[in-house]
Design an enzyme around this catalytic site. Structure first.
Site, mmCIF file in Angstrom:
data_model
loop_
_atom_site.group_PDB
_atom_site.id
_atom_site.type_symbol
_atom_site.label_atom_id
_atom_site.label_comp_id
_atom_site.label_asym_id
_atom_site.label_seq_id
_atom_site.Cartn_x
_atom_site.Cartn_y
_atom_site.Cartn_z
ATOM 1 N N ASP A 74 0.810 -1.228 0.127
ATOM 2 C CA ASP A 74 0.031 -0.096 -0.058
ATOM 3 C C ASP A 74 1.085 1.263 0.081
ATOM 4 O O ASP A 74 1.941 1.244 0.725
ATOM 5 C CB ASP A 74 -1.083 0.049 1.327
ATOM 6 C CG ASP A 74 -1.845 1.060 1.471
ATOM 7 O OD1 ASP A 74 -2.741 1.331 0.133
ATOM 8 O OD2 ASP A 74 -1.815 1.960 2.328
ATOM 9 N N GLU A 91 1.466 -0.206 -5.064
ATOM 10 C CA GLU A 91 0.547 0.662 -5.378
ATOM 11 C C GLU A 91 1.474 1.856 -5.775
ATOM 12 O O GLU A 91 2.013 2.678 -4.695
ATOM 13 C CB GLU A 91 -0.375 1.157 -4.411
ATOM 14 C CG GLU A 91 -1.320 2.144 -4.595
ATOM 15 C CD GLU A 91 -2.307 2.582 -3.335
ATOM 16 O OE1 GLU A 91 -3.188 3.188 -3.641
ATOM 17 O OE2 GLU A 91 -1.731 2.373 -2.219
#
Length: 542
Positions: free
Chosen positions: A199, A239
């Site tokens: 993330d 990401e």
């Protein structure tokens, strides 16, 4: 062993809290996902990406982690997770989980210890300052947070938080933090996960380098090496919302990320959809450096966040917003739209299928977000990104078949009004309708799984001399594919000027165009408005 499995995968993304509630407390859980693994596999997916299920105050959909080594009781326990991993493996489904390294919850034990005492070993786990620096990044959520620095009364210092103020940033230049991260990775590797989604990867790299991205990239080398020596098939999916020319930094030389979520292609796709013109997407593809041999892009239509349009020009952004979300309440963070796929395409099955055909045609691995395959919509009465996080619509029974709990106990309301309400849009209904969106997406996914040319081969854009056509060819080991999608509502006649192609065999199409499924390369052939035709190719020299 298939160490490059991720290059020929279809990933299905599930929001743990919103998929299925097995114990009827109103919250989706791990046992609920376990009950529906057959549905996910039947759709054509062979990998499952789970949003966080760790111990959490759940102020940020579970991305505010209180303990990476504990399953939050609202989602189940560690035995449930082991059962899920076991069953998924038996069914040929790999499981990818979130690795949230950029921040923790402010309720995490590390942060609570850190704020109590300047001399605590945990103080160095986070980023502190007596006075915030004058120049720092703007907050990730403008209009919600004013700064990336907040004062902590107990600590008597400011702490940094790129995201919400109750998600303090970890100091990833601290060796003790890296040791903690290694413990987390080892724990989940031993339990059988196949990959980790990093993330906010571009932010965590900056933190690891104390503001210097180039220095911070070494953390990716370290993590790649750490998983590779223990479980070589494990992937790191990042990401990474950066300009495409920087993608190479994140892939390295097959020694950093295995997969990178390509925001540049996502934005370009929606610009192409808005203009009914493939050229923005083609340009975006041209701008991306070729990934190294053991790496690839990951592509999606919609995810669990906003449709992020930052990076498009103001005029381009206006065009996308005018087409897909002109109403003010669909806008978010001054940069995007909080809408789901179906409502952006006015619930037109042909248009949505066209978008999926483009997704499945792109180089890289496609990701399907739960509910998008049946045409679920957003709930704009929910705040911020929660609009696109609503319970899965399984059938017409109570609470859309998501939960037997009382309605006021549900983690989010089910859709009871509008064209996407659960009585009209649900899995059961979609399964019995031959031409439902579910059937179209499932056919594409299963066909795409058999197309090794995409994951393993090379691609080139074919110029059809018609801006509305996105046409891409893949070649691998003597086999070739041609995938054509029409982004406009006008039927077109296509001529293929590729002298070495002798014959085209239809692999998949929006309808049966020719009974035989065979075309000579010299034939003119039609593609419907919002239609698609995928072919395998036969050559004159064969």
């Amino acid at each position: 062993m298939n160490s490059d499995w991720y290059k020929n995968a279809i990933i299905y993304q599930v929001d743990t809290a919103y998929f299925f509630d097995a114990n009827n407390d109103g919250i989706g859980d791990i046992s609920g996902i376990l009950k529906h693994l057959d549905y996910i596999r039947g759709l054509g997916a062979n990998a499952l990406w789970l949003t966080p299920f760790y111990l959490t105050p759940f102020r940020d959909d579970g991305y505010d982690v209180k303990d990476h080594l504990t399953v939050d009781p609202r989602f189940g326990d560690i035995a449930d997770m082991v059962m899920l991993l076991e069953q998924a493996e038996e069914m040929g489904l790999r499981v990818i989980i979130e690795l949230i390294l950029q921040h923790t919850s402010s309720e995490h034990r590390w942060f609570q210890e850190a704020r109590k005492d300047r001399h605590s070993p945990y103080r160095d786990y986070y980023i502190w300052a007596d006075e915030p620096p004058e120049n720092d990044d703007p907050p990730m959520f403008p209009g919600i947070e004013e700064s990336v620095w907040s004062w902590d009364e107990t600590a008597q210092q400011y702490y940094r938080h790129m995201f919400y103020h109750d998600e303090p940033d970890l100091n990833l230049a601290c060796p003790a933090v890296i040791n903690e991260i290694e413990r987390v990775i080892l724990y989940w590797l031993r339990l059988g996960v196949s990959g980790f989604r990093l993330d906010a990867a571009s932010h965590l790299i900056k933190q690891a380098g104390k503001g210097d991205v180039k220095k911070g990239l070494g953390l990716l080398n370290h993590l790649r090496n750490f998983v590779a020596v223990r479980h070589p098939e494990t992937i790191l999916l990042g990401e990474v919302d950066v300009p495409p020319q920087q993608y190479s930094d994140y892939f390295g030389d097959n020694d950093r990320l295995h997969m990178l979520l390509s925001f540049s292609l996502n934005k370009a796709m929606f610009l192409s959809f808005a203009h009914k013109d493939a050229r923005p997407l083609v340009k975006a593809l041209d701008d991306i450096p070729t990934p190294p041999a053991r790496a690839c892009l990951a592509n999606w239509l919609r995810n669990h966040d906003e449709l992020d349009l930052a990076g498009l020009s103001p005029a381009e952004r206006r065009d996308v917003i005018k087409e897909f979300g002109p109403e003010q309440d669909t806008h978010i963070y001054q940069r995007g739209l909080r809408r789901r796929l179906a409502s952006m395409f006015e619930n037109d099955t042909a248009k949505i299928a066209m978008a999926y055909s483009v997704l499945f045609s792109l180089p890289g691995t496609p990701i399907i977000r739960y509910g998008d395959e049946i045409g679920m919509s957003e709930n704009l009465s929910l705040n911020e990104r929660n609009a696109v996080r609503t319970p899965m619509q399984w059938d017409t029974t109570r609470n859309a078949g998501f939960s037997q709990a009382e309605r006021d106990k549900l983690i989010a309301p089910v859709m009871v009004r509008g064209p996407n309400r659960y009585r009209l849009v649900n899995v059961s209904k979609s399964q019995i309708q031959n031409h439902s969106l579910l059937h179209l997406v499932s056919n594409m996914a299963r066909t795409r799984l058999g197309c090794k040319e995409i994951g393993s081969g090379t691609h080139k854009i074919i110029d059809m001399k018609m801006p509305s056509l996105f046409a891409i060819r893949y070649d691998y080991d003597g086999d070739a594919l041609l995938m054509i999608t029409n982004l406009s509502d006008k039927k077109v006649q296509v001529e293929l000027n590729e002298p070495e192609i002798m014959m085209l065999t239809e692999l998949l199409a929006d309808e049966e165009y020719a009974k035989s499924g065979l075309l000579k390369a010299t034939d003119r052939f039609p593609v419907n408005g919002y239609g698609y035709r995928w072919f395998t190719l036969k050559f004159t020299h064969e």
